[in-house]
Motif scaffolding. Structure first.
Motif, PDB file in Angstrom:
ATOM      1  N   ALA A 496      50.425  47.383  -5.215  1.00  0.00           N
ATOM      2  CA  ALA A 496      51.633  46.545  -5.829  1.00  0.00           C
ATOM      3  C   ALA A 496      52.156  45.829  -4.637  1.00  0.00           C
ATOM      4  O   ALA A 496      52.141  46.059  -3.643  1.00  0.00           O
ATOM      5  CB  ALA A 496      52.536  47.541  -6.674  1.00  0.00           C
ATOM      6  N   HIS A 504      51.166  42.027 -12.813  1.00  0.00           N
ATOM      7  CA  HIS A 504      51.464  43.255 -13.386  1.00  0.00           C
ATOM      8  C   HIS A 504      52.690  43.117 -14.557  1.00  0.00           C
ATOM      9  O   HIS A 504      52.631  44.014 -15.494  1.00  0.00           O
ATOM     10  CB  HIS A 504      52.186  43.995 -12.289  1.00  0.00           C
ATOM     11  N   THR A 531      53.745  47.774 -13.255  1.00  0.00           N
ATOM     12  CA  THR A 531      53.259  47.702 -14.528  1.00  0.00           C
ATOM     13  C   THR A 531      54.411  48.936 -15.442  1.00  0.00           C
ATOM     14  O   THR A 531      54.560  48.448 -16.338  1.00  0.00           O
ATOM     15  CB  THR A 531      51.701  48.057 -14.574  1.00  0.00           C
ATOM     16  N   ASP A 602      46.674  50.749 -16.002  1.00  0.00           N
ATOM     17  CA  ASP A 602      47.145  49.803 -14.773  1.00  0.00           C
ATOM     18  C   ASP A 602      46.084  49.268 -14.159  1.00  0.00           C
ATOM     19  O   ASP A 602      44.718  49.492 -14.626  1.00  0.00           O
ATOM     20  CB  ASP A 602      47.623  50.843 -13.947  1.00  0.00           C
TER      21      ASP A 602
END
Length: 734
Positions: A496, A504, A531, A602
């Motif tokens: 991320a 996301h 997410t 994810d």
């Protein structure tokens, strides 16, 4: 000729054993969970079974003639082949298909793993004592003969790791790979039966009783030494798996790479020891000194890697970049680094086995017993190292302190050598031993702490703020620049960004915004919380269960939230709607209660090790079965094979960019309506707080839907991902 044939078939037996271990570890990982804890339990159960087999054969081998010992070895191989032929049914269809929801605690899982592996691993463990009994003719050459035998078997195991991990599984799938191993075992068994008539029939030894049956104190001391040596080498192996695996982004091929180099080094060391052992005057002194040399090299080479990591552009291919994707360019660096770290200490510790055999083999009547006993304690050390280091040391101490501990164990061995033999050493050897002692002491003091060590390996600069955590499940690190831009790493993968990126946001928000009443949402994968944060966008949602397989990710999220109270990460971690769960998401689908309105996975890179379990047709079928009436599955689909696999399972599918929505009912997705939801003030404010740009998400969604499937739409089903043939995970074989 018979002896040569037995050596060759024992090499082949080693090949099949590692093919089995590679395949069985994957299938049992589905049953127990695909996390590092489950992997440790599988290895521990595997090794424990080998130890039991070694002990049983050691007790009975010497009572057999050479011919019967070879026949016993052949029957073991045929028994392994028989189990191999049914192992897919045992481990996948029965354990995973029927028992996955029964065993809840880790120790009940270990008990079931042990029972499942007991048949084949016991037979594998029996093989060396039986063959040792058959081939030893002169007790003064027993260590050489046994060393060659065991060394070839270990080299075969290394070749098996290469074949299974780099070619067979990725090209033919797990079932075909297991069948090949079973055929190899059957071939070994048949050849051994053909060789058996050429062996002696007059060398059986009656069972000893009373004082003659007692094992001397010297043998027990060697058993203890082999136990400690086994603990050291497996502990190092676990550290190498973590270190090299992280640097290569936990790639599907990393396990086979490290394991094959380790086993080949170990096997070559055993054979070299078999050749050199007659020249060693004092086996105990040599053995004790060897442990210190191994420790100083193994820990010192990792410390040296830390020292040069930020001084060469060559190392920029690791961690942030997928070095394996450019294998044609990067293979010299990848293989070279692995060999520098793993091969020398593996080779040196391989010398230990023939040295120990030379020390304990002084009676031809108990050759099998001594082989079985030394192997048993070495395997017990392996088992203890696997479980204690994998489950406790890395969890309590982390990698850095675990390496310091191993260096301290090396100091103990080196001190023992100086105390017991220092006065009789020649000056050159005494100086060398002192240098090793000083080197180990320096490493205990100077080896960097976990934050510094892993920070540098994640290319953190002095100006960066580093949030770091490590436990038994893995390593997580968040690297934040002075401007507030961050990269969140789990096991070397960039999971991320800070601020969160719009992809996301689209992945997390689409299901809850499209579903008319998404009260219950299940998330598989937390990562950097990008997410999961977006999945909380709909105020109608009452319960969000977020499952993450790497526990250190939660620690890093909380560390960042503690110093950034107004951040999206702090907001989502404090949101009472969320239930945060540490575990394997695939397994959680079996044990979590109730059904779900939305199930989201994810964005996990399909080339990540074990990711195939979240991109298979069977996984999507499991997701479909846990959806509530009218529920929606949301899936990132970076490859066309994943699109085809997903579409083959769900009757109704909508594709928006690389995001798939699947359901048993028609999906109420309309692009204009979705954009209108994004523009609602509450939705826009929530997403903006996470750094998401609603306009960016809108643009990312695109001007049109990329695909719609209904029950009558023709699907492409010729090339799908399955549990037992995860094609996208083994991308180098495509």
């Amino acid at each position: 000729m018979a002896f040569a044939a037995l050596n060759i078939v024992f090499l082949i037996s080693g090949v099949s054993a590692l093919i089995y271990q590679t395949a069985w570890q994957r299938m049992l990982g589905m049953f127990g969970g695909s996390d590092s804890i489950s992997a440790t339990l599988v290895v521990g159960a595997f090794l424990f079974g080998l130890g039991i087999g070694s002990h049983l054969a050691g007790v009975y081998a010497d009572r057999l003639t050479s011919r019967r010992a070879v026949v016993a070895f052949a029957l073991c191989e045929l028994g392994i082949a028989a189990f191999g032929a049914i192992s897919r049914w045992v481990f996948y269809d029965f354990f995973f298909g029927e028992l996955v929801g029964v065993a809840e605690s880790r120790w009940s899982i270990f008990a079931m793993l042990f029972v499942g592996l007991l048949w084949p691993t016991t037979l594998m463990g029996m093989s060396l004592p039986f063959l040792a009994k058959a081939i030893v003719r002169q007790i003064d050459r027993s260590a050489t003969a046994i060393g060659w035998l065991y060394g070839l078997n270990t080299i075969g195991a290394g070749l098996g790791a290469v074949l299974a991990g780099w070619w067979l599984v990725g090209t033919y799938g797990y079932p075909a790979t297991i069948w090949l191993a079973a055929l190899l075992n059957a071939l070994v068994g048949v050849v051994a039966l053909l060789v058996a008539p050429a062996m002696r029939v007059d060398d059986a030894q009656p069972p000893r009783r009373g004082a003659a049956a007692r094992i001397g104190a010297g043998v027990w001391r060697w058993c203890l030494l082999m136990l400690v040596s086994g603990f050291i080498i497996i502990s190092l192996e676990i550290v190498w798996f973590r270190l090299i695996g992280l640097m290569l982004q936990s790639n599907a091929y990393t396990f086979a790479l490290v394991l094959s180099v380790f086993l080949l080094g170990d096997g070559l060391g055993i054979i070299a020891g078999a050749y050199w052992v007659p020249r060693i005057r004092d086996p105990k002194a040599f053995f004790v000194g060897l442990q210190g040399v191994v420790a100083v090299y193994a820990v010192g080479s990792i410390w040296a890697l830390y020292g040069v990591f930020d001084r060469s552009q060559a190392f920029r291919v690791f961690v942030e970049n997928d070095a394996m994707s450019q294998l044609a360019t990067n293979w010299p660096l990848i293989l070279g680094l692995t060999m520098v770290l793993v091969l020398p200490p593996s080779f040196l510790l391989g010398l230990s086995f023939p040295i120990a055999q030379r020390a304990v083999q002084d009676d031809p009547a108990v050759v099998g017993q001594r082989v079985g006993l030394i192997q048993l304690f070495n395997i017990l050390g392996n088992t203890a190292g696997s479980i204690f280091t994998g489950l406790f040391l890395l969890h309590w101490l982390g990698t850095s302190a675990t390496l310091r501990l191993l260096a301290a164990i090396g100091i103990v061995f080196t001190t023992m050598l100086l105390v017991t033999h220092g006065r009789s050493m020649v000056p050159r050897r005494l100086a060398g031993t002192a240098v090793v002692w000083v080197g180990l002491a320096s490493l205990v003091v100077a080896f960097p702490g976990g934050r510094e060590f892993w920070g540098k390996l994640h290319h953190a600069e002095p100006a960066h703020t580093v949030h770091f955590a490590e436990d038994r499940t893995g390593v997580t690190l968040l690297r934040v620049t002075p401007a507030g831009h961050g990269t969140f790493f789990i096991q070397g993968h960039s999971q991320a960004r800070l601020p969160f990126i719009d992809m996301h946001g689209l992945l997390g928000a689409m299901g809850p915004l499209v579903h008319p009443d998404p009260k219950r949402v299940l998330l598989i994968g937390v990562g950097g919380a990008a997410t999961p944060y977006a999945a909380g966008v709909n105020p109608q949602t009452r319960h969000i269960r977020a499952v993450e397989i790497v526990g250190s990710a939660f620690e890093v999220l909380d560390s960042f939230a503690a110093t950034n109270g107004g951040s999206a990460i702090a907001r989502v971690r404090a949101d009472a709607r969320y239930e945060w769960v540490l575990g394997d998401g695939r397994r959680d689908l079996f044990i979590a209660e109730g059904r779900w309105d939305v199930i989201e996975a994810d964005a996990i890179l399909p080339k990540t090790s074990h990711s195939g379990m979240l991109y298979s047709a069977e996984f999507f079928q499991q997701v479909r079965a846990r959806l509530a009436d009218g529920g929606i599955a949301v899936q990132w689909a970076p490859t066309e094979r994943i699109v085809d696999t997903f579409a083959a399972v769900f009757p109704h599918v909508v594709r928006v960019q690389n995001i798939l929505l699947g359901s048993d009912r028609p999906i109420p997705f309309d692009m204009a309506a979705f954009r209108a939801r994004l523009a609602e003030p509450a939705v826009a404010e929530y997403l903006a707080h996470g750094g998401y740009c609603c306009i960016g998400i809108d643009r990312l969604a695109g001007e049109r839907i990329r695909g719609v499937w209904g029950p009558d739409t023709v699907r492409r089903t010729a090339d799908l991902n399955t549990d037992l043939f995860p094609k996208d995970e083994y991308y180098l074989n495509r």
